[in-house]
Design a protein around this motif. Structure first.
Motif, short mmCIF file in Angstrom:
data_model
loop_
_atom_site.label_atom_id
_atom_site.label_comp_id
_atom_site.label_asym_id
_atom_site.label_seq_id
_atom_site.Cartn_x
_atom_site.Cartn_y
_atom_site.Cartn_z
N HIS A 412 -13.66 7.52 1.62
CA HIS A 412 -12.25 7.23 1.41
C HIS A 412 -11.71 6.37 2.56
O HIS A 412 -11.93 6.68 3.72
CB HIS A 412 -11.44 8.52 1.32
CG HIS A 412 -11.76 9.36 0.13
ND1 HIS A 412 -10.95 9.44 -0.97
CD2 HIS A 412 -12.84 10.16 -0.14
CE1 HIS A 412 -11.48 10.25 -1.87
NE2 HIS A 412 -12.63 10.70 -1.38
N GLU A 414 -8.05 5.38 3.68
CA GLU A 414 -6.61 5.55 3.49
C GLU A 414 -5.89 4.52 4.38
O GLU A 414 -5.91 4.63 5.60
CB GLU A 414 -6.18 6.96 3.85
CG GLU A 414 -6.82 8.02 2.96
CD GLU A 414 -6.41 9.42 3.38
OE1 GLU A 414 -5.28 9.58 3.90
OE2 GLU A 414 -7.21 10.36 3.18
N ASP A 443 -7.28 3.69 -0.70
CA ASP A 443 -6.01 4.30 -1.11
C ASP A 443 -4.84 3.61 -0.41
O ASP A 443 -4.79 3.55 0.82
CB ASP A 443 -6.03 5.79 -0.76
CG ASP A 443 -4.88 6.55 -1.41
OD1 ASP A 443 -3.90 5.90 -1.79
OD2 ASP A 443 -4.98 7.78 -1.53
N LYS A 475 -6.67 2.71 -5.35
CA LYS A 475 -5.67 3.67 -5.82
C LYS A 475 -4.28 3.35 -5.27
O LYS A 475 -4.12 2.79 -4.20
CB LYS A 475 -6.07 5.09 -5.39
CG LYS A 475 -7.35 5.60 -6.03
CD LYS A 475 -7.59 7.06 -5.69
CE LYS A 475 -6.51 7.93 -6.28
NZ LYS A 475 -6.79 9.37 -6.03
#
Length: 509
Positions: A412, A414, A443, A475
């Protein structure tokens, strides 16, 4: 809708006594400044007085800020002084008309909203530079007709009269604000000179201000391309400076009265007033902060005060010129020095140790450009550009990426901070494409995709992952971001419920 008409229409409730008395007071205070600014521009005092009348009347009736006063100003005088010295009054009048046309066009194009892009350091630099120019332009009053500096008794007399004017302008408001301190100062110095028979230069020694109604006059200039190229630079600068000063004054009065003026309507009114000013032998102008504050502090809130001020000023021109010509130049010099002191933003010096270095740089640079080039519009433009670049640089350093790998082996990223042209390089450096697992998630819940450079960066990063056979999920992108991504149908896995719905700057909607 009722509030709209109450604020901007002639139907608003008017306190006639307050409006009329304030208008008369402002008219009296306009005379010395209009004369002084005309001298600063190298023009006849009548050109300043006519400009004050026309500008004040037109903007009072049609402007976007009831209660704001317009007239001949130092900012415009600084711009046109070179044109006046090189080409004469006819070219000045033509340049004023052209500047008015530019301002009207700016109003119709609704460019007034761009005033919000001018940061405070630029405003500080602008007013500080203007204050320095007004102050330094008074030095010529300490020279004789041959350009030599005064010495001995003439110098001491001049200094005493100037200092006396400054003391009265500074001290009287601390005692009473019933009458304008500038007017009282001029009357006191005038009385001293007449009573003691002091030999000093007066307005009449420089030029006569006797006049009637402003005469209609089409500028007598050659109608050819070369003429346009001469006046266009001055007109453009006048238009920009006039709009900047007028809209800044409008914003200040908005804050004081807790109401909202209409910047685009004011731009059209300022332009119309300058066109008529040039056609009626005036030097042009813009909103006057000092006179506007006098008017507002007197309690005036409607258009009537500005109309009364303009009409009474014309009455003084037509019937009081013989007295005005006896006014000592020392009084006007002292008044203009106090105007310069009042214009300077002293708060900018007090907060120097609290301001970011970038803001200090912008403020100092704008001040220097204003002083050295005498180009107020260029100074503001340079300041805005530098402030924008500094802002972009600061935000480019703020983009961050928090990295983690979940239990299923998915990595991930972020993203924190805005993704735009300035932060694209830092964004690309966050990814380890060759060593990342087969599946990653980027993200953007704490970020925002700002411009086309950011979209292109997303296209490239997803393309690089695709080339090595890895799957990417993007996302929390807004719908317009997803539409612009060329590879969206192949790589994007979005959560529609949680995705934001903001619009890109480049989006036509």
């Amino acid at each position: 809708m009722k509030q709209y008409f109450k604020l901007f229409d002639l139907t608003q409730k008017v306190d006639y006594k307050t409006e009329v008395l304030s208008g008369v007071t402002v008219a009296l205070a306009l005379i010395p400044e209009a004369v002084a600014f005309a001298f600063m521009a190298g023009l006849s005092p009548l050109t300043g007085l006519y400009a004050a009348f026309v500008m004040g009347l037109v903007t009072a009736i049609f402007g976007g800020r009831p209660g704001m006063i317009s007239g001949a100003t130092g900012a415009i005088a600084v711009v046109i002084v070179a044109l006046s010295q090189k080409f004469g009054i006819e070219y000045v009048l033509a340049a004023v008309i052209l500047s008015g046309l530019i301002q009207v066009l700016a109003g119709f194009l609704k460019l007034g909203k761009f005033m919000r892009l001018v940061p405070h350091p630029v405003i500080f630099g602008f007013v500080n530079g203007l204050a320095f120019i007004i102050f330094s332009s008074q030095f010529k009053q300490f020279q004789d007709d041959a350009g030599n500096w005064l010495t001995g008794e003439p110098l001491y007399i001049l200094l005493a009269l100037v200092l006396g004017t400054m003391i009265i302008v500074w001290g009287l408001p601390k005692i009473t604000k019933a009458v304008p301190s500038s007017l009282v100062a001029i009357l006191v110095i005038f009385g001293i000179v007449v009573y003691f028979g002091i030999d000093t230069r007066t307005v009449g020694d420089v030029a006569s201000i006797k006049g009637g109604f402003p005469p209609f006059h089409i500028p007598n200039i050659p109608l050819k391309w070369e003429t346009l190229m001469i006046i266009l630079p001055y007109s453009a600068i006048m238009a920009a400076v006039g709009l900047i000063e007028s809209l800044l004054t409008l914003n200040i009065i908005d804050e004081i009265t807790e109401t909202r003026g209409r910047g685009n309507k004011e731009a059209v009114a300022q332009g119309t007033a300058n066109i008529l000013s040039g056609l009626f032998s005036g030097m042009g102008g813009c909103a006057m902060l000092g006179q506007s504050l006098i008017n507002i502090s007197n309690g005036a809130r409607a258009r009537l005060s500005g109309i009364v001020a303009a009409v009474m000023l014309l009455v003084f021109i037509m019937f009081g010129s013989s007295l005005i010509e006896l006014v000592p130049m020392a009084a006007l010099t002292g008044l203009m020095i106090m105007v310069a002191i009042g214009t300077f933003e002293w708060a900018s010096l007090k907060t120097l140790n609290k301001m970011p270095k970038s803001d200090i740089l912008v403020m100092v640079l704008v001040t220097l450009v204003t002083i050295i080039l005498h180009n107020l519009a260029l100074a503001v433009i340079v300041g805005v550009i530098i402030a924008a670049l500094v802002f972009a640089w600061d935000n480019a350093k703020r983009i961050r990426a928090r990295k983690s790998i979940d239990a299923e082996g998915v990595k991930h990223y972020e993203i924190y901070g805005p993704l735009f042209f300035g932060s694209v390089a830092a964004f690309n450096d966050k990814f380890d494409i060759m060593n990342d697992p087969e599946e990653i998630i980027i993200d953007f819940q704490e970020s925002r995709v700002v411009d086309m450079s950011a979209i292109e960066a997303l296209n490239k990063i997803t393309e690089r992952y695709m080339k090595v056979g890895k799957k990417v999920h993007l996302k929390h992108l807004s719908p317009d971001c997803r539409k612009l991504l060329q590879n969206a149908d192949k790589i994007i896995d979005v959560n529609v419920i949680e995705d934001p719905n903001y619009k890109l700057v480049v989006d036509k909607v």
